[in-house]
Design a protein around this motif. Structure first.
Motif, PDB file in Angstrom:
ATOM      1  N   GLY A 301       0.811  -1.221   0.000  1.00 13.00           N
ATOM      2  CA  GLY A 301       0.000   0.000   0.000  1.00 13.00           C
ATOM      3  C   GLY A 301       0.835   1.258   0.000  1.00 13.00           C
ATOM      4  O   GLY A 301       1.998   1.273   0.390  1.00 13.00           O
ATOM      5  N   VAL A 302       0.200   2.356  -0.495  1.00 10.69           N
ATOM      6  CA  VAL A 302       0.880   3.649  -0.486  1.00 10.69           C
ATOM      7  C   VAL A 302      -0.144   4.737  -0.141  1.00 10.69           C
ATOM      8  O   VAL A 302      -1.337   4.579  -0.408  1.00 10.69           O
ATOM      9  CB  VAL A 302       1.551   3.923  -1.865  1.00 10.69           C
ATOM     10  N   ASN A 303       0.345   5.816   0.471  1.00 13.96           N
ATOM     11  CA  ASN A 303      -0.479   6.994   0.719  1.00 13.96           C
ATOM     12  C   ASN A 303       0.072   8.135  -0.111  1.00 13.96           C
ATOM     13  O   ASN A 303       1.289   8.344  -0.130  1.00 13.96           O
ATOM     14  CB  ASN A 303      -0.413   7.413   2.192  1.00 13.96           C
ATOM     15  N   ILE A 304      -0.818   8.866  -0.778  1.00 11.66           N
ATOM     16  CA  ILE A 304      -0.365  10.058  -1.505  1.00 11.66           C
ATOM     17  C   ILE A 304      -1.309  11.217  -1.223  1.00 11.66           C
ATOM     18  O   ILE A 304      -2.470  11.010  -0.835  1.00 11.66           O
ATOM     19  CB  ILE A 304      -0.249   9.817  -3.035  1.00 11.66           C
ATOM     20  N   TRP A 305      -0.794  12.429  -1.403  1.00 17.36           N
ATOM     21  CA  TRP A 305      -1.568  13.673  -1.208  1.00 17.36           C
ATOM     22  C   TRP A 305      -1.628  14.366  -2.561  1.00 17.36           C
ATOM     23  O   TRP A 305      -0.577  14.641  -3.160  1.00 17.36           O
ATOM     24  CB  TRP A 305      -0.852  14.532  -0.162  1.00 17.36           C
ATOM     25  N   VAL A 306      -2.841  14.562  -3.067  1.00 19.74           N
ATOM     26  CA  VAL A 306      -3.022  15.016  -4.452  1.00 19.74           C
ATOM     27  C   VAL A 306      -3.843  16.302  -4.470  1.00 19.74           C
ATOM     28  O   VAL A 306      -4.951  16.350  -3.914  1.00 19.74           O
ATOM     29  CB  VAL A 306      -3.758  13.912  -5.264  1.00 19.74           C
ATOM     30  N   VAL A 307      -3.302  17.350  -5.088  1.00 21.10           N
ATOM     31  CA  VAL A 307      -3.963  18.662  -5.089  1.00 21.10           C
ATOM     32  C   VAL A 307      -4.051  19.194  -6.517  1.00 21.10           C
ATOM     33  O   VAL A 307      -3.087  19.088  -7.283  1.00 21.10           O
ATOM     34  CB  VAL A 307      -3.185  19.665  -4.193  1.00 21.10           C
ATOM     35  N   ALA A 308      -5.214  19.762  -6.872  1.00 22.72           N
ATOM     36  CA  ALA A 308      -5.357  20.392  -8.199  1.00 22.72           C
ATOM     37  C   ALA A 308      -6.434  21.468  -8.135  1.00 22.72           C
ATOM     38  O   ALA A 308      -7.308  21.442  -7.260  1.00 22.72           O
ATOM     39  CB  ALA A 308      -5.717  19.352  -9.258  1.00 22.72           C
ATOM     40  N   ASP A 309      -6.356  22.401  -9.072  1.00 21.58           N
ATOM     41  CA  ASP A 309      -7.371  23.449  -9.175  1.00 21.58           C
ATOM     42  C   ASP A 309      -8.646  22.811  -9.727  1.00 21.58           C
ATOM     43  O   ASP A 309      -8.676  22.339 -10.870  1.00 21.58           O
ATOM     44  CB  ASP A 309      -6.858  24.563 -10.106  1.00 21.58           C
ATOM     45  N   ASN A 310      -9.685  22.787  -8.920  1.00 20.40           N
ATOM     46  CA  ASN A 310     -10.914  22.072  -9.278  1.00 20.40           C
ATOM     47  C   ASN A 310     -11.683  22.723 -10.417  1.00 20.40           C
ATOM     48  O   ASN A 310     -12.431  22.043 -11.123  1.00 20.40           O
ATOM     49  CB  ASN A 310     -11.823  21.935  -8.050  1.00 20.40           C
ATOM     50  N   ILE A 311     -11.510  24.026 -10.607  1.00 17.92           N
ATOM     51  CA  ILE A 311     -12.238  24.686 -11.706  1.00 17.92           C
ATOM     52  C   ILE A 311     -11.461  24.550 -13.016  1.00 17.92           C
ATOM     53  O   ILE A 311     -12.035  24.477 -14.087  1.00 17.92           O
ATOM     54  CB  ILE A 311     -12.493  26.189 -11.383  1.00 17.92           C
ATOM     55  N   ARG A 312     -10.114  24.488 -12.906  1.00 14.20           N
ATOM     56  CA  ARG A 312      -9.303  24.355 -14.122  1.00 14.20           C
ATOM     57  C   ARG A 312      -9.152  22.864 -14.478  1.00 14.20           C
ATOM     58  O   ARG A 312      -9.952  22.329 -15.212  1.00 14.20           O
ATOM     59  CB  ARG A 312      -7.956  25.073 -13.945  1.00 14.20           C
ATOM     60  N   LYS A 313      -8.155  22.149 -13.906  1.00 13.59           N
ATOM     61  CA  LYS A 313      -8.011  20.733 -14.308  1.00 13.59           C
ATOM     62  C   LYS A 313      -9.264  19.935 -13.951  1.00 13.59           C
ATOM     63  O   LYS A 313      -9.646  19.007 -14.655  1.00 13.59           O
ATOM     64  CB  LYS A 313      -6.753  20.113 -13.667  1.00 13.59           C
ATOM     65  N   GLY A 314      -9.931  20.309 -12.851  1.00 20.88           N
ATOM     66  CA  GLY A 314     -11.112  19.573 -12.422  1.00 20.88           C
ATOM     67  C   GLY A 314     -12.351  19.829 -13.278  1.00 20.88           C
ATOM     68  O   GLY A 314     -13.372  19.167 -13.098  1.00 20.88           O
ATOM     69  N   ALA A 315     -12.281  20.788 -14.187  1.00 21.28           N
ATOM     70  CA  ALA A 315     -13.462  21.082 -15.006  1.00 21.28           C
ATOM     71  C   ALA A 315     -13.042  21.669 -16.355  1.00 21.28           C
ATOM     72  O   ALA A 315     -12.972  20.954 -17.349  1.00 21.28           O
ATOM     73  CB  ALA A 315     -14.406  22.025 -14.263  1.00 21.28           C
ATOM     74  N   ALA A 316     -12.733  22.992 -16.386  1.00 17.92           N
ATOM     75  CA  ALA A 316     -12.557  23.679 -17.668  1.00 17.92           C
ATOM     76  C   ALA A 316     -11.376  23.143 -18.479  1.00 17.92           C
ATOM     77  O   ALA A 316     -11.519  22.839 -19.666  1.00 17.92           O
ATOM     78  CB  ALA A 316     -12.395  25.177 -17.429  1.00 17.92           C
TER      79      ALA A 316
END
Ligand code: A2P
Length: 331
Positions: A301-316
């Motif tokens: 198993g592995v744990n990772i922390w993942v962050v992104a701009d939700n309006i840009r990569k997450g949508a538009a």
């Protein structure tokens, strides 16, 4: 390069305005451009590539003119009614709502992950949920290499994911005003409640992450669970992702797999307090990954922390990348 006629539906909304920004930045080859929204904003002016465009009311006749691609972000009921009308006129709809995502005849696409699925579209392509998109960019290369057995998502989601009204609830809440969008105050609080509750006790947002992960990774058997939480952050979703693999893995190989993955930026230097942060991801198109460490409680198993701009990569941005793939297929 062949130029296309492109429409943005829901152009006055939070994601819609970002569509315009991203289309401009990435300089898509556009011949005729149309902006559409409800009757409420018809006549409003929007600037795109230095030119002013008048918002048109979306009607059943909107697609009588030749439009090659329409980016929709105007809610599920608008997509339910108008995406099939657009498709019947030969337009390809890239839809940001949840309306078509789980329809077996509609591809659900993250360009870095499953671009090949675009080929079987019948006029509608769905853009996944914002939380799912950033998780997929991280998990696909790991699944390919080590075969994922189980995923546990815990999310820390920005208020911009709930549109203008969500954003305002945080702004107003910080001034001591009561919430209008969320069921409780979001300022100085965390709400384990995004979208509606379902009969199984999960929220719809949690189920979207579960269903969409299986569909995008083409594995109906994958064990996935999620807890999605709204936090008092304006922009960018953060996610703790716990992954268990079928196969043994070497930590160095796992890190280099993520480092080489398309769309990923590794920020993992804990000695210097370097890890992905919502504030730093805002306004960017990449998915930031850090805190990569073995889950010592299981075999693989592995744990990772993942962050992104939700309006840009997450949508538009994701939708515009899909449009780019469609355009290159037309050349
Ligand atoms: P309008 O501004 O005219 O209401 P957000 O999710 O940020 O609130 O944005 C929703 C977007 O969807 C807006 O552009 C909104 O337009 C548009 N929209 C909502 N309902 C409709 C509808 N029935 N027909 C067309 N556009 C709609």
């Amino acid at each position: 390069m062949k130029k296309v006629n492109l429409a943005v539906v829901g152009a006055t909304g939070m994601v819609g305005r970002t569509f315009l920004k991203v289309l401009e930045e990435r300089n898509l080859p556009i011949e005729n451009f149309y902006v559409m929204a409800s009757a409420r904003s018809a006549g409003q002016k929007l600037t795109f590539m230095g030119k002013e465009y008048t918002v048109e009311e979306l009607t059943e006749n909107s697609f009588d003119k030749p439009i090659d691609i329409a980016l929709f972000s105007a809610g599920g009921s608008t997509s339910a009614k108008f995406a099939p009308i657009a498709a019947a006129h030969g337009c390809v709809v890239v839809d940001n709502s949840a309306q078509w995502r789980m329809d077996p005849t509609v591809p659900l696409v993250v360009p870095e992950v499953n671009p090949e699925d675009i080929k079987w579209n019948k006029g509608i392509i769905a853009n996944p949920n914002c939380s799912t998109i950033q998780a997929m960019v991280a998990l696909k290369p790991l699944d390919e290499k080590f075969k994922i057995k189980r995923v546990v998502y815990s999310t820390y989601q920005a208020v911009s994911g709930a549109g203008v009204a969500g954003w305002k609830d945080l702004e107003d809440g910080l001034k001591g005003e009561a919430p209008k969008k969320f069921p409780h105050q979001i300022a100085n609080n965390c709400l384990p409640h995004i979208d509606v509750f379902m009969d199984n006790g999960y929220t719809k947002e949690e189920m979207k992450m579960i269903w969409e992960t299986r569909k995008i990774l083409h594995n109906d058997e994958m064990k996935v669970t999620a807890t999605t939480v709204r936090v008092p952050v304006f922009d960018s979703h953060s996610e703790s992702i716990n992954v268990e693999f079928e196969n043994n893995f070497d930590m160095k190989e796992l890190v280099s797999t993520l480092t080489e993955a398309p769309g990923v930026v590794i920020q993992d230097d804990v000695k210097n307090n370097v890890y992905p942060l919502a504030l730093n991801a805002a306004g960017k198109d990449e998915v930031f990954i850090g805190r990569i460490r073995r889950d010592e409680s299981v075999d693989n198993g592995v744990n990772i922390w993942v962050v992104a701009d939700n309006i840009r990569k997450g949508a538009a941005t994701n939708a515009v990348q899909i449009a780019e793939l469609l355009i290159s297929a037309m050349q």
